[in-house]
Design a protein around this motif. Structure first.
Motif, PDB file in Angstrom:
ATOM      1  N   PRO A   1       0.827  -1.216   0.000  1.00 26.42           N
ATOM      2  CA  PRO A   1       0.000   0.000   0.000  1.00 26.42           C
ATOM      3  C   PRO A   1       0.855   1.257   0.000  1.00 26.42           C
ATOM      4  O   PRO A   1       1.904   1.309   0.654  1.00 26.42           O
ATOM      5  N   LEU A   2       0.419   2.264  -0.741  1.00 27.33           N
ATOM      6  CA  LEU A   2       1.102   3.557  -0.723  1.00 27.33           C
ATOM      7  C   LEU A   2       0.672   4.391   0.472  1.00 27.33           C
ATOM      8  O   LEU A   2       1.435   5.247   0.944  1.00 27.33           O
ATOM      9  N   ILE A   3      -0.561   4.179   0.940  1.00 24.82           N
ATOM     10  CA  ILE A   3      -1.066   4.873   2.127  1.00 24.82           C
ATOM     11  C   ILE A   3      -1.765   3.846   3.001  1.00 24.82           C
ATOM     12  O   ILE A   3      -2.197   2.803   2.511  1.00 24.82           O
ATOM     13  N   ASP A   4      -1.888   4.134   4.305  1.00 25.98           N
ATOM     14  CA  ASP A   4      -2.540   3.200   5.214  1.00 25.98           C
ATOM     15  C   ASP A   4      -4.058   3.362   5.134  1.00 25.98           C
ATOM     16  O   ASP A   4      -4.561   4.356   4.597  1.00 25.98           O
ATOM     17  N   PRO A   5      -4.819   2.391   5.646  1.00 27.20           N
ATOM     18  CA  PRO A   5      -6.289   2.454   5.551  1.00 27.20           C
ATOM     19  C   PRO A   5      -6.895   3.694   6.178  1.00 27.20           C
ATOM     20  O   PRO A   5      -7.889   4.232   5.676  1.00 27.20           O
TER      21      PRO A   5
END
Length: 497
Positions: A278-282
């Motif tokens: 993932p490039l960003i977290d949830p």
């Protein structure tokens, strides 16, 4: 039983008229190519002394397609009185479906025409060989079914596998081997940090358009530029960037769908299929989506089910309907909606001014008169459901009397829905209508209804407006309009005058 011919061509010599049919799902020059089929068929004809009078072929056409939907075979079948034998290279070239093959043989039996396969050869005038031909087609059908099943299973397994299945990598990623003969996504050293910077800018209050302007000002290549094989240079687009920010690809998920409908692909357990880190977290993803959703703008003019003057406005040149077109001025983006001739004539007129003119004309003449609602006559009810529907429509019509504002609009929508159901399920006599007073004036009905209801008021009054072209004069002029009313409103006007 299909009436087969008792004529036996015997596959020997003699003057026989032959129609050659060639078919291939995809012509790739292989052993069953169109050219190889043609060579086999013509070689048999030369050996037997047969005359080829017709030739037809279908390329990129499945053998399971009915013969009526194959241009080449349909052309041959239309001339089946002109030949004695339909010649194919192999039985599966004729069909890969037994029902389709039987339909072809049934149609040919009317003219005592035989089907012969050059690789046998098989002759359908001989019962044993006819059965052999159908058996060969049945085997081809089974083979085709097995192939389709294997392909479907392979695609399903590939969709559920945590591997990249093709196409350009999403912005922020690059494609790398997964060590097992497949591919996965890995972070791109340059674009992944930039994608995180874009997300951070949006979360701190920057607009998508402002971010695009910054990226373009700094000369940073857009995704379309980096993916172009022709070296085409494109600017960052707010629409494309917004689509990227809404894509679950930011979470490393494989996606399905297009545009705003792009969703995470899921496995058999319903979990997202991960094909990269993932490039960003949830949590950041949720905040980003909330921010983008809060900034989405509602259109200034909501899309209506249909325009106010649908079936009311028409072209004075060709009598075609005028259709509503939504437009905007380029400068300030203000509304420039118009009605345009659907028949292609040069009739174009401002939507706002035309609607206002029709409204003023209708209310000035009929506004103070009692409104008469029109209900179509239907066939006698045959079951309880029709009785209930008729009762519901009557009850809604009674409830509409005395209601104003949102409450009246809600009841009007229910009445329109019931009326649509009634018209769809009950035969209507177009020449028979029932007219009943609603207890309101035309002006009261107009104020209480929404755009769809107001259109029904105009239709009940029989209002029509014919619009002439501007002919290089002023685009808006009342002289371009010819208004009339042929409904009960006009009759009532005469009665009260």
């Amino acid at each position: 039983m299909i009436p087969w011919s008792n004529k036996n061509i015997g596959l020997g010599g003699g003057h026989m008229r032959i129609a050659v049919y060639l078919r291939l799902s995809r012509d790739n020059g292989g052993s069953t190519s169109i050219e190889s089929q043609r060579e086999d068929c013509y070689a048999l004809c030369a050996k037997r002394g047969w005359d080829v009078v017709i030739q037809g072929q279908d390329v990129d056409v499945s053998g399971t397609t009915p013969h009526t939907r194959r241009p080449g075979l349909a052309g041959i079948m239309a001339r089946r009185h002109e030949f004695d034998v339909l010649l194919v290279a192999r039985p599966d070239r004729l069909a890969r479906s037994v029902p389709n093959a039987l339909e072809i043989l049934d149609a040919l039996s009317d003219t005592d025409t035989s089907v012969v396969a050059s690789d046998g050869p098989l002759d359908t005038t001989v019962p044993a060989e006819r059965a052999e031909l159908l058996r060969a087609i049945a085997l081809a059908e089974r083979e085709s079914t097995l192939i389709q099943t294997r392909i479907a299973r392979s695609r399903l397994a590939l969709q559920h596998a945590e591997r990249w299945i093709g196409g350009n990598a999403p912005y922020g990623y690059r494609i790398v081997p997964d060590g097992a003969g497949g591919k996965r996504l890995a972070e791109h050293e340059e674009t992944a940090p930039r994608m995180r910077w874009i997300v951070e800018q949006i979360l701190t209050g920057e607009t998508v358009t402002a971010v695009c302007d910054s990226l373009n000002a700094e000369g940073i290549p857009s995704p379309a530029t980096t993916c172009s094989r022709a070296g085409k240079v494109s600017q960052w687009s707010p629409t494309v960037l917004r689509r990227m920010l809404r894509s679950p690809a930011l979470l490393g998920h494989r996606t399905v769908g297009q545009g705003r409908e792009r969703l995470s692909a899921t496995d058999v357990a319903g979990n997202p299929v991960r094909v990269g880190p993932p490039l960003i977290d949830p949590q950041t993803w949720d905040s980003l989506q909330t921010t983008l959703e809060s900034r989405s703008r509602t259109p200034q003019r909501p899309r209506l089910r249909s325009s106010l003057l649908l079936h009311v406005a028409q072209c004075a040149e060709c009598d075609a309907r005028l259709h509503y077109n939504t437009r905007r001025y380029i400068g300030d983006g203000s509304s420039n909606d118009v009605y345009r001739c659907s028949g292609g004539c040069k009739v174009l007129i401002s939507a706002t001014r035309l609607e206002d003119a029709v409204r003023d004309w209708a209310l000035d003449r009929f506004g103070s008169l009692p409104f008469v609602a029109r209900l179509p006559c239907v066939s006698p009810p045959e079951d309880s459901s029709r009785d209930r529907l008729h009762s519901d429509v009557g009850e809604l019509a009674r409830r509409l009397v005395g209601l104003y504002g949102p409450a009246a609009e809600a009841v009007q929508r229910q009445l329109e829905a019931h009326s649509a159901t009634w018209e769809m399920n009950h035969p209507i006599n177009a020449a028979c209508y029932e007219w009943s007073f609603t207890g309101k004036t035309v002006a009261d009905e107009w104020e209480a209804r929404g755009p769809g209801g107001r259109r029904e008021v105009l239709l009940a009054l029989g209002v029509r407006v014919a619009v002439r072209p501007a002919n290089n004069q002023r685009r808006w002029s009342p002289e371009r309009l010819a208004l009339s009313a042929t409904g009960p409103g006009a009759i009532l006007l005469q009665a009260f005058s």
